[in-house]
Design an enzyme around this catalytic site. Structure first.
Site, short mmCIF file in Angstrom:
data_model
loop_
_atom_site.label_atom_id
_atom_site.label_comp_id
_atom_site.label_asym_id
_atom_site.label_seq_id
_atom_site.Cartn_x
_atom_site.Cartn_y
_atom_site.Cartn_z
N GLY A 159 -4.55 -4.27 -3.81
CA GLY A 159 -5.53 -3.23 -4.11
C GLY A 159 -4.75 -2.00 -4.49
O GLY A 159 -4.12 -1.37 -3.64
N HIS A 160 -4.71 -1.70 -5.77
CA HIS A 160 -3.89 -0.59 -6.27
C HIS A 160 -4.81 0.54 -6.70
O HIS A 160 -5.60 0.38 -7.64
CB HIS A 160 -3.00 -1.06 -7.43
N ASP B 241 0.81 -1.22 0.00
CA ASP B 241 0.00 0.00 0.00
C ASP B 241 0.84 1.27 0.00
O ASP B 241 0.46 2.30 0.56
CB ASP B 241 -0.96 0.03 1.21
N GLN C 215 1.94 -6.08 -3.21
CA GLN C 215 2.39 -6.20 -1.81
C GLN C 215 3.68 -5.37 -1.62
O GLN C 215 3.90 -4.45 -2.38
CB GLN C 215 2.60 -7.67 -1.41
N LYS D 239 1.81 2.18 -5.08
CA LYS D 239 2.34 1.61 -6.33
C LYS D 239 1.40 1.87 -7.50
O LYS D 239 1.83 2.19 -8.60
CB LYS D 239 2.55 0.09 -6.17
#
Ligand code: GDP
Ligand code: IMO
Ligand code: MG
Length: 437
Positions: A40-41, A13, A225, A16
């Site tokens: 979750g990007h 988080d 990650q 990225k």
């Protein structure tokens, strides 16, 4: 930008998605090589927020090729939902701009179920996984009992391999966890029925990406990650089940290591973590709460509140070091506006012992206490700043002090979630002590 790796340098988080979206403008191909829908990007473009879980964050740029490599643990239901979700918002997604490796392993309902049951089994020792079936899928890959996308597309193979896999998983679900078995025919039809929708995306993505590189196309590898969640080098066992750093690329994208020219770490100006496990510079109580509120630190995948703390210089030296980072990008710098004083971790203590570097050789880092150096904060809003020299003096001093402590140049600062909220740094703005490579 021939072949560049962008990876998370903390516990995930780090921003990225935002950086990949930005850099995708200058790339031709964006590749995910590990992880799955545990990621979750977040990408924000003109106020519109997109959260990408499996599809590379280059998808919002027309004309780019987006690739899900063989190293990704692919949940086909989530994948197709994500495709539909993007299409519903007017984003073009088809087999020409999104490719999926035939060799990616498939996450089934039994993986998700076992992920959640194993967490329950671990009790207080739980990892705090995202419950997306990631660990069990990679475990089956290593145990050679998994199914790949290509197996799913072959009706006979899908039937025989899923039957064999589910027989063993059902025994585990029933006999160890005491829960109801999954019905083989229901599961088979649930997944086999997706084959037709997946097929237009599927191919030998490794060959396609290598051919693109040989044709001088610019390749961007999107890590998911973070390096501290890496299966080998992270805070094991409180990690994810893949190689999150640069070393995940050759195996997870069938791309030669020696073609990767640059590695860019992404890290916040502070630090966060979701899930269980050690986080030495975590701030409990009011300070952690203040960072969480200022940074809106709630998980993009699970909505869980993120644990918050200060930047940890030895931890950053460790992750940028084993990834051979050529530079890094500091995100969420705006979140620190208004703090009178900003501590940065500079070493650790454990009982009477002190550690100047991250003690990777210890069996675990629980109980480490961090030694901090504090820097004076600034109060000016920096979200509209686009030029480095326009930042408040104390803000620049913070950036340069951190850069000196970490010893890897900071190539860009991010001062808000929007695509254009960045401050690139010119080479002459990077002091020599930053250890430019
Ligand atoms: P990722 O998993 O590394 O892609 O990061 P996430 O998307 O899970 O979390 C990063 C969060 O920070 C998202 O909500 C982003 O929109 C947001 N974000 C990214 N860069 C910045 C920044 O520079 N400032 C602020 N305030 N938010 C940012
Ligand atoms: P992005 O790509 C932050 C964490 C989980 C848990 C551990 C193992 O958005 O940075 P898993 O479901 O992978 O078996 O969970 O890893 N985790 C993440 N934390 N960002 C992520 O992805 C994460 N993906 C997994 O919270 O602690
Ligand atoms: Mg995330």
């Amino acid at each position: 930008m021939p072949a560049v790796s962008v990876f998370g340098a903390q516990w995930g988080d780090e921003g990225k998605g935002k950086i990949i979206d930005l850099k995708a403008a200058e790339a031709d191909v964006v590749v995910r090589y590990q992880g799955g829908a545990n990621a979750g990007h977040t990408v924000v473009v003109a106020g519109a927020k997109y959260v990408l879980h499996l599809i590379p964050s280059g998808i919002l740029h027309p004309g780019k090729l987006n690739v899900i490599g063989n190293g990704v643990a692919l949940d086909p239901i989530k994948f197709l939902q994500e495709v539909e979700g993007l299409r519903a918002r007017g984003v073009r997604v088809d087999g020409t701009n999104l490719r999926l490796s035939a060799s990616a392993h498939v996450i089934f309902e039994h993986h998700r179920r076992i992920d959640q049951l194993s967490e329950r089994w671990r009790g207080d020792g739980r990892i705090g996984t995202t419950g997306r079936g990631i660990g069990p899928c990679y475990a089956d890959k290593a145990a050679r009992t998994g199914l790949r996308v290509s197996d799913l597309l072959d009706p006979e193979l899908a039937r025989s391999r899923l039957r064999a896999a589910l027989a063993e998983k059902n025994a585990l679900i029933r006999q160890v966890h005491g829960e109801a078995e999954l019905d083989f025919e229901v599961e088979l039809s649930r997944y086999a029925s997706l084959a037709g929708q997946l097929a237009p995306f599927v191919g030998d993505t490794g060959a396609q990406v290598r051919a693109a590189w040989q044709a001088n196309r610019r390749i961007l590898f999107e890590g998911a990650q973070g390096a501290m969640l890496d299966i080998d080098h992270g805070t094991y066992p409180f990690v994810t089940s893949s190689s999150t750093g640069v070393d995940g690329i050759p195996a997870g994208a069938a791309f030669p290591a020696r073609w990767i020219e640059r590695a860019i770490g992404i890290a916040k100006a502070y630090c966060t973590r979701v899930g269980e496990g050690p986080f030495p510079s975590e701030q409990h109580g009011a300070l952690g709460e203040r960072i969480r509120e200022a940074g809106n630190e709630y998980g993009a995948t699970t909505g869980r509140p993120r644990r918050c703390g200060w930047l940890d210089a030895p931890q950053m030296r460790y992750t940028l070091g084993w990834n051979g980072a050529t530079s890094w990008i500091m995100t969420n710098l705006d979140v620190l506006t208004g703090f009178d004083s900003i501590p940065v971790g500079v070493g650790y203590r454990l009982g009477s012992k002190t550690y100047a570097e991250y003690p990777a050789a210890l069996p675990g880092i629980e109980g480490l206490e961090v030694e901090y150096t504090s820097f004076p904060g600034w109060s000016e809003d920096i979200t509209a700043v686009r030029h480095y020299e326009r930042l408040p003096r104390r803000c620049r001093e913070y950036v340069e002090a951190v850069e000196k402590l970490i010893g890897v140049p900071i190539e860009m600062l991010s001062v808000g979630p929007e695509r254009d909220q960045v401050i690139p740094r010119q080479p002459e703005q990077i002091p020599a002590h930053a250890g430019a490579r």
